[in-house]
Design an enzyme around this catalytic site. Sequence first.
Site, PDB file in Angstrom:
ATOM      1  N   HIS A  82       0.683  -1.126   0.039  1.00  6.81           N
ATOM      2  CA  HIS A  82       0.183   0.198   0.083  1.00  6.81           C
ATOM      3  C   HIS A  82       0.675   1.131  -0.111  1.00  6.81           C
ATOM      4  CE1 HIS A  82      -3.607   2.839   1.135  1.00  6.81           C
ATOM      5  NE2 HIS A  82      -4.306   1.393   0.958  1.00  6.81           N
ATOM      6  N   GLY A 164       3.890  22.308   9.407  1.00  7.41           N
ATOM      7  CA  GLY A 164       5.545  22.103   9.965  1.00  7.41           C
ATOM      8  C   GLY A 164       6.679  22.581   9.042  1.00  7.41           C
ATOM      9  N   ALA A 172       8.829   7.951  11.140  1.00  5.53           N
ATOM     10  CA  ALA A 172       7.111   8.145  11.283  1.00  5.53           C
ATOM     11  C   ALA A 172       7.346   9.204  10.025  1.00  5.53           C
ATOM     12  CB  ALA A 172       6.809   9.692  12.966  1.00  5.53           C
ATOM     13  N   GLY A 173       7.450   9.916   9.127  1.00  4.59           N
ATOM     14  CA  GLY A 173       7.520  10.068   7.626  1.00  4.59           C
ATOM     15  C   GLY A 173       6.669  11.303   7.986  1.00  4.59           C
TER      16      GLY A 173
END
Length: 472
Positions: A82, A164, A172-173
Amino acid sequence: MDRIVECVPNFSEGRRRATIERIVAAIESVAGALVLDVHADADHNRSVVTFVAPPETVVEAAVRAVACAKELIDLREHTGLHPRIGATDVVPFVPLRNVSMEECVRLAHEAGARIWDELAIPVYFYERAALRADRTNLEDVRRGGFEKLRELVRSDEKRAPDIGEAKLHETAGACIVGARPILIAFNVHLRTDDPQVAARIARAVRGRDGGLRFLKALGFKLETRGMAQVSMNLTNYERTTLHHAFEAVRREAERYGVAIAGSEVVGLVPQAALDEAAAYWLRLETTPSAAVLEKRLAAALRERDSMASGPKPLATLVETLREQLRELSSEKALTAREALEELDAVSAQLAATVRQARFERARGVEREAALKSSANLLLESIRLAVQALATTEIAVEELLDAKQALLALRAADIAQVAFALASVARSGVLQNAAHLDDEETAEEYRARANELFSQARETAARITEMSQLDRS
């Protein structure tokens, strides 16, 4: 819970059970959060958790889950079918009960701000919460996956996060947060292990390539099962139904000489979607839900319980008013008694509307005709409520003139009940109108309901003002 938000976070972990259980525990540690379903897939290496909570606590539960995933999942070591850009890849908020889409958008923005401020994970907003038009579609935000995005985000301003720094979290990307209507994730398994066949079928059936409008699809090979899969999202299950999607895949598969091995729903699905599929496959001439024993029993028990407990305050109020009016021999009380009689008519009309709608569904009356019939009955309820309010206004004026201030206040209570009933009936008209195919008639219903409701609101406001002025 009177107000319910559904949250369906997707995590980039579908193989390590202990990790998934800790994420679920983080969600359940928040008061009011209830996990309804956990779907883990080893091939996709992804888990979909469905939980519900009141709007006051749903963000806290979501943020705790994201924090837990940040601690336990390292995207640098993650592989799976995915597409993903984050340990917590997507966090959609869905209005379920007494919550608007606008409120879910606010919740999404609140969650996104907290994810960056508290966890230093950059955030993209999508669907109804999107801040940019080119980020409405999830696939546009996620294009390229974690590996490509962590490079592009540094050099391409168009790929910078909404909240951000222009830099993905090392392990964590990024997190994609949104608000959307109910979505159905639906997979069809093929009796072939050729992923190219699945990919070609996916292209043929999905909306962006000319297939079904509200369908997104990708093709994969499931190594653990030795077969290919067409993985789909139905973004509007009322317009593109489960059986539409299944039949489209089946027809395309036949072109390649491939049979269907089975299908699965990822997460949870509305009952109405299954009812539609049952009606299609069985060629039912009646509404499927009307024929379900458990549903009919549950509805009957709810109605019995509501009749036993729900209307008591209204019944008590009306009876108290009647007693007080009987004690007053003055003719000034006559109009108030008439208002009570009209209020009873409103209640009876609403009850008749509910019974009529239930009867029409049970005997399979054509949907459009049933909606119009119910709307007409509900409009009559609003008209009766307006009439009850007008009579009550006269009663309050006469009772105040007769120096019966306390009785006038009690009569004014009638106005609040009548106005509440008018509000309920108006909501019913608007709901019916929203589901009509005949938009011209739907607009007429909306206009008439709003016009009558406006009269009810104005009269109720005058009555309240009169009673308050007298007390002062």
